[in-house]
Write a protein that holds these residues in place. Sequence first.
Motif, short mmCIF file in Angstrom:
data_model
loop_
_atom_site.label_atom_id
_atom_site.label_comp_id
_atom_site.label_asym_id
_atom_site.label_seq_id
_atom_site.Cartn_x
_atom_site.Cartn_y
_atom_site.Cartn_z
N SER A 55 0.82 -1.21 0.00
CA SER A 55 0.00 0.00 0.00
C SER A 55 0.85 1.26 0.00
O SER A 55 1.99 1.26 0.46
CB SER A 55 -0.93 0.02 1.21
N THR A 56 0.25 2.32 -0.54
CA THR A 56 0.87 3.63 -0.60
C THR A 56 -0.19 4.67 -0.31
O THR A 56 -1.31 4.55 -0.82
CB THR A 56 1.43 3.90 -2.02
N ILE A 57 0.13 5.68 0.50
CA ILE A 57 -0.80 6.79 0.68
C ILE A 57 -0.69 7.68 -0.55
O ILE A 57 0.39 8.15 -0.89
CB ILE A 57 -0.49 7.57 1.97
N VAL A 58 -1.82 7.89 -1.24
CA VAL A 58 -1.81 8.68 -2.47
C VAL A 58 -2.39 10.07 -2.28
O VAL A 58 -2.12 10.96 -3.09
CB VAL A 58 -2.52 7.95 -3.64
N LEU A 59 -3.21 10.28 -1.25
CA LEU A 59 -3.75 11.59 -0.92
C LEU A 59 -3.79 11.73 0.59
O LEU A 59 -4.12 10.78 1.30
CB LEU A 59 -5.18 11.76 -1.47
N ASP A 60 -3.45 12.94 1.09
CA ASP A 60 -3.50 13.17 2.53
C ASP A 60 -3.84 14.63 2.80
O ASP A 60 -4.35 15.32 1.90
CB ASP A 60 -2.19 12.76 3.21
N GLY A 61 -3.54 15.11 3.99
CA GLY A 61 -3.87 16.48 4.36
C GLY A 61 -3.29 17.53 3.43
O GLY A 61 -3.91 18.57 3.19
N SER A 62 -2.11 17.29 2.87
CA SER A 62 -1.51 18.27 1.96
C SER A 62 -2.29 18.39 0.66
O SER A 62 -2.14 19.36 -0.07
CB SER A 62 -0.05 17.91 1.69
N ASP A 63 -3.15 17.39 0.38
CA ASP A 63 -4.00 17.43 -0.82
C ASP A 63 -5.40 17.94 -0.50
O ASP A 63 -6.28 17.94 -1.36
CB ASP A 63 -4.12 16.02 -1.42
N GLY A 64 -5.63 18.33 0.76
CA GLY A 64 -6.94 18.82 1.16
C GLY A 64 -7.83 17.77 1.80
O GLY A 64 -8.99 18.03 2.09
N ILE A 65 -7.28 16.59 2.07
CA ILE A 65 -8.06 15.53 2.70
C ILE A 65 -8.12 15.80 4.20
O ILE A 65 -7.10 15.96 4.84
CB ILE A 65 -7.43 14.14 2.47
N GLY A 66 -9.33 15.84 4.76
CA GLY A 66 -9.51 15.92 6.21
C GLY A 66 -9.73 14.50 6.69
O GLY A 66 -8.82 13.80 7.08
N SER A 67 -10.94 14.06 6.62
CA SER A 67 -11.30 12.67 6.85
C SER A 67 -12.36 12.34 5.82
O SER A 67 -13.43 12.95 5.83
CB SER A 67 -11.88 12.45 8.25
N PRO A 68 -12.10 11.42 4.89
CA PRO A 68 -13.12 11.08 3.91
C PRO A 68 -14.42 10.72 4.62
O PRO A 68 -14.43 10.05 5.64
CB PRO A 68 -12.51 9.90 3.18
N PHE A 69 -15.52 11.21 4.08
CA PHE A 69 -16.81 11.17 4.75
C PHE A 69 -17.77 10.20 4.08
O PHE A 69 -17.85 10.15 2.87
CB PHE A 69 -17.42 12.58 4.72
N GLY A 70 -18.49 9.42 4.87
CA GLY A 70 -19.54 8.57 4.33
C GLY A 70 -19.08 7.15 4.14
O GLY A 70 -17.90 6.83 4.21
N SER A 71 -20.02 6.27 3.90
CA SER A 71 -19.69 4.85 3.81
C SER A 71 -19.11 4.46 2.45
O SER A 71 -18.57 3.39 2.30
CB SER A 71 -20.91 4.00 4.12
N ASN A 72 -19.23 5.27 1.47
CA ASN A 72 -18.57 5.02 0.19
C ASN A 72 -18.11 6.36 -0.34
O ASN A 72 -18.72 6.95 -1.22
CB ASN A 72 -19.50 4.33 -0.81
N SER A 73 -17.02 6.85 0.22
CA SER A 73 -16.58 8.21 -0.03
C SER A 73 -15.66 8.37 -1.23
O SER A 73 -15.13 9.43 -1.46
CB SER A 73 -15.88 8.74 1.22
N LEU A 74 -15.47 7.31 -2.01
CA LEU A 74 -14.61 7.36 -3.19
C LEU A 74 -15.38 6.94 -4.42
O LEU A 74 -16.23 6.04 -4.35
CB LEU A 74 -13.43 6.40 -3.03
N ALA A 75 -15.07 7.55 -5.55
CA ALA A 75 -15.72 7.15 -6.80
C ALA A 75 -14.90 7.60 -8.00
O ALA A 75 -14.13 8.57 -7.90
CB ALA A 75 -17.13 7.75 -6.89
N TYR A 76 -15.05 6.90 -9.09
CA TYR A 76 -14.52 7.30 -10.39
C TYR A 76 -15.70 7.54 -11.31
O TYR A 76 -16.68 6.79 -11.28
CB TYR A 76 -13.64 6.20 -10.99
N ASP A 77 -15.59 8.57 -12.15
CA ASP A 77 -16.64 8.76 -13.16
C ASP A 77 -16.25 8.00 -14.42
O ASP A 77 -15.14 7.43 -14.48
CB ASP A 77 -16.90 10.25 -13.41
N PRO A 78 -17.13 7.93 -15.43
CA PRO A 78 -16.82 7.15 -16.63
C PRO A 78 -15.56 7.60 -17.37
O PRO A 78 -14.95 6.83 -18.11
CB PRO A 78 -18.06 7.34 -17.51
N SER A 79 -15.15 8.86 -17.16
CA SER A 79 -13.93 9.36 -17.82
C SER A 79 -12.67 9.04 -17.03
O SER A 79 -11.57 9.37 -17.45
CB SER A 79 -14.03 10.88 -18.01
#
Length: 144
Positions: free
Chosen positions: A106-130
């Motif tokens: 594993s590698t951390i790819v986004l953190d506080g320096s990228d504006g991440i506080g605490s990802p919110f919700g039970s499915n807080s990640l997504a990719y769009d069709p593009s």
Amino acid sequence: MKIRINLVVLVCALAVVTPCVAGEFIPGHVYVAVRAHCEGNACDWIVQVDPDTGETTLLADSETDGLWQTNGLAFTPRTGEGIKLRGANNDPGDGNVQEFSPDGGSTIVLDGSDGIGSPFGSNSLAYDPSGNFYVVNNNITILK
């Protein structure tokens, strides 16, 4: 030893039609983020489930990979490096997004320096069709 398991997220399954390449996630298997209470301590895991046999395999855990209330999983689009699995860690004050390879690295790819506080919700990640990646952040902003 008494273990209580709370199933947190069941979101990622690769389509059976996805060709299998050595060193990649297994098509048709399901990847689950789990929070368990192990003798008073919280244990976080990402497990791979074979739906045909019910067999589970540990992919990542809180001790080895620093998982903390992992509450969202999303597969990356296929690239020259293959498919990776991203997980959102909802650690108050130190949230991040980790990327996992099929071997469990594993590698951390986004953190506080990228504006991440605490990802919110039970499915807080997504990719769009593009292939654009989105994170719902703790202050309910969507980071792209």
